[in-house]
Design a protein around this motif. Structure first.
Motif, PDB file in Angstrom:
ATOM      1  N   LEU A  49       4.391 -31.508 -46.873  1.00 18.89           N
ATOM      2  CA  LEU A  49       5.261 -32.385 -46.091  1.00 18.89           C
ATOM      3  C   LEU A  49       4.691 -32.633 -44.699  1.00 18.89           C
ATOM      4  O   LEU A  49       4.757 -33.761 -44.177  1.00 18.89           O
ATOM      5  CB  LEU A  49       6.662 -31.784 -46.003  1.00 18.89           C
ATOM      6  N   GLY A  50       4.119 -31.602 -44.092  1.00 14.96           N
ATOM      7  CA  GLY A  50       3.529 -31.773 -42.773  1.00 14.96           C
ATOM      8  C   GLY A  50       2.352 -32.731 -42.797  1.00 14.96           C
ATOM      9  O   GLY A  50       2.212 -33.593 -41.915  1.00 14.96           O
ATOM     10  N   TYR A  51       1.505 -32.612 -43.808  1.00  9.86           N
ATOM     11  CA  TYR A  51       0.356 -33.506 -43.899  1.00  9.86           C
ATOM     12  C   TYR A  51       0.796 -34.940 -44.159  1.00  9.86           C
ATOM     13  O   TYR A  51       0.281 -35.887 -43.533  1.00  9.86           O
ATOM     14  CB  TYR A  51      -0.586 -33.045 -45.013  1.00  9.86           C
ATOM     15  N   LEU A  52       1.758 -35.117 -45.078  1.00  6.64           N
ATOM     16  CA  LEU A  52       2.219 -36.464 -45.388  1.00  6.64           C
ATOM     17  C   LEU A  52       2.910 -37.101 -44.189  1.00  6.64           C
ATOM     18  O   LEU A  52       2.808 -38.313 -43.977  1.00  6.64           O
ATOM     19  CB  LEU A  52       3.156 -36.440 -46.598  1.00  6.64           C
ATOM     20  N   ALA A  53       3.594 -36.301 -43.389  1.00 11.25           N
ATOM     21  CA  ALA A  53       4.222 -36.839 -42.179  1.00 11.25           C
ATOM     22  C   ALA A  53       3.169 -37.455 -41.265  1.00 11.25           C
ATOM     23  O   ALA A  53       3.401 -38.510 -40.649  1.00 11.25           O
ATOM     24  CB  ALA A  53       4.981 -35.736 -41.450  1.00 11.25           C
ATOM     25  N   LYS A  54       2.016 -36.816 -41.157  1.00  9.67           N
ATOM     26  CA  LYS A  54       0.935 -37.353 -40.327  1.00  9.67           C
ATOM     27  C   LYS A  54       0.277 -38.577 -40.967  1.00  9.67           C
ATOM     28  O   LYS A  54      -0.224 -39.460 -40.264  1.00  9.67           O
ATOM     29  CB  LYS A  54      -0.119 -36.276 -40.085  1.00  9.67           C
ATOM     30  N   LEU A  55       0.267 -38.621 -42.296  1.00 14.24           N
ATOM     31  CA  LEU A  55      -0.388 -39.709 -43.022  1.00 14.24           C
ATOM     32  C   LEU A  55       0.531 -40.915 -43.218  1.00 14.24           C
ATOM     33  O   LEU A  55       0.050 -42.010 -43.557  1.00 14.24           O
ATOM     34  CB  LEU A  55      -0.858 -39.189 -44.388  1.00 14.24           C
ATOM     35  N   GLU A  56       1.822 -40.743 -42.989  1.00 16.73           N
ATOM     36  CA  GLU A  56       2.786 -41.818 -43.285  1.00 16.73           C
ATOM     37  C   GLU A  56       2.425 -43.158 -42.651  1.00 16.73           C
ATOM     38  O   GLU A  56       2.624 -44.209 -43.282  1.00 16.73           O
ATOM     39  CB  GLU A  56       4.200 -41.413 -42.875  1.00 16.73           C
ATOM     40  N   ARG A  85       7.475 -28.836 -38.776  1.00 17.58           N
ATOM     41  CA  ARG A  85       6.921 -29.299 -37.503  1.00 17.58           C
ATOM     42  C   ARG A  85       6.208 -28.156 -36.771  1.00 17.58           C
ATOM     43  O   ARG A  85       5.114 -28.330 -36.229  1.00 17.58           O
ATOM     44  CB  ARG A  85       8.039 -29.888 -36.645  1.00 17.58           C
ATOM     45  N   GLU A  86       6.815 -26.974 -36.804  1.00 16.91           N
ATOM     46  CA  GLU A  86       6.229 -25.819 -36.122  1.00 16.91           C
ATOM     47  C   GLU A  86       4.929 -25.383 -36.782  1.00 16.91           C
ATOM     48  O   GLU A  86       3.941 -25.070 -36.107  1.00 16.91           O
ATOM     49  CB  GLU A  86       7.232 -24.657 -36.124  1.00 16.91           C
ATOM     50  N   VAL A  87       4.915 -25.371 -38.110  1.00 14.62           N
ATOM     51  CA  VAL A  87       3.764 -24.850 -38.854  1.00 14.62           C
ATOM     52  C   VAL A  87       2.603 -25.833 -38.867  1.00 14.62           C
ATOM     53  O   VAL A  87       1.434 -25.445 -38.726  1.00 14.62           O
ATOM     54  CB  VAL A  87       4.180 -24.499 -40.300  1.00 14.62           C
ATOM     55  N   THR A  88       2.898 -27.132 -39.054  1.00 20.37           N
ATOM     56  CA  THR A  88       1.839 -28.123 -39.303  1.00 20.37           C
ATOM     57  C   THR A  88       1.635 -29.113 -38.167  1.00 20.37           C
ATOM     58  O   THR A  88       0.602 -29.797 -38.134  1.00 20.37           O
ATOM     59  CB  THR A  88       2.157 -28.930 -40.572  1.00 20.37           C
ATOM     60  N   GLY A  89       2.623 -29.252 -37.290  1.00 22.50           N
ATOM     61  CA  GLY A  89       2.552 -30.276 -36.260  1.00 22.50           C
ATOM     62  C   GLY A  89       2.978 -31.637 -36.752  1.00 22.50           C
ATOM     63  O   GLY A  89       3.005 -32.606 -35.978  1.00 22.50           O
ATOM     64  N   GLY A  90       3.321 -31.747 -38.019  1.00 26.81           N
ATOM     65  CA  GLY A  90       3.781 -33.008 -38.585  1.00 26.81           C
ATOM     66  C   GLY A  90       5.295 -33.091 -38.555  1.00 26.81           C
ATOM     67  O   GLY A  90       5.979 -32.168 -39.002  1.00 26.81           O
TER      68      GLY A  90
END
Length: 220
Positions: A49-56, A85-90
């Motif tokens: 989810l964190g990675y996809l948030a950045k890729l959205e 958000r805390e773990v991935t920054g996304g």
């Protein structure tokens, strides 16, 4: 009957982190991705989810809307979002379905239709099959499906690559070869005769075999 590529994506209403939505209305006239998770606060899904948030933004640029699903309630999703958000920054901005009654998971055959009860008391292991990615076209038909085990994180760069291929081949009579990436050469589909190909691809092509004609990626 199992869902297949080319089937109509089932419509539904559900509570999400963006409020109540009707899926087909939310999709509008663009492409959509529906991807599912067996449980909130699970390690692999947190990274996804964190990675996809950045890729959205890349999906938005292609007129693709993204929606997630987990069998837990919406309020749990909001707490999970903070962890992500805390773990991935996304920061997850796309809607997440709270599928507490398992309705959408069963509608999309991620769980057997006879599965009883709600998400209460269920674990990630009992929802192991809720790990699917659906790519849906503007016509609301399923264009692709990817299913992953819980132990293997999904490759959303590959999902984006697949979207590029699907959108390109929907607009032009071409197919994309193995490991193709946006901007690379493509293949003229066998149903296009050489005479038609001369009109469609006036700059010409390379004939590797009579059934394998390679041409630069069409633009537009």
């Amino acid at each position: 009957m199992a869902l297949r590529i080319g089937d109509k994506a089932p419509d539904f209403e559900a509570e999400t982190t963006h409020g109540r939505i009707r899926f087909h209305d939310w999709l509008g006239d663009g492409y959509g991705i529906l991807f599912s998770h067996p449980k909130d606060f699970t390690p692999v899904c947190t990274t996804e989810l964190g990675y996809l948030a950045k890729l959205e933004p890349e999906f938005k640029r292609r007129n693709v809307r993204v929606m997630g699903l987990s069998v837990d309630p919406v309020d749990a999703h909001e707490r999970w979002r903070a962890d992500i958000r805390e773990v991935t920054g996304g920061d997850v901005q796309f809607p997440m379905i709270g599928d507490h009654d398992l309705h959408v998971a069963k509608l999309y055959e991620m769980l057997p239709a006879e599965t009883a009860g709600t998400s209460e008391g269920r674990t990630a292991a009992t929802n192991a099959t809720v790990r699917t990615v659906y790519i849906i076209g503007p016509d609301k038909l399923i264009k692709a499906m990817l299913i992953y085990p819980m132990s293997s994180g999904r490759n959303f760069d590959e999902v984006l690559r697949l979207v590029d291929s699907i959108q390109l081949t929907a607009s032009h009579k071409v197919a994309t070869p193995v490991n193709w990436k946006h901007g690379e050469d493509v293949i003229i589909v066998p149903s296009v005769s050489d005479d038609e190909a001369k009109t469609r691809f006036p700059s010409g092509w390379t004939t590797v075999k009579p059934y394998l004609r390679v041409v630069p990626q069409p633009r537009g």
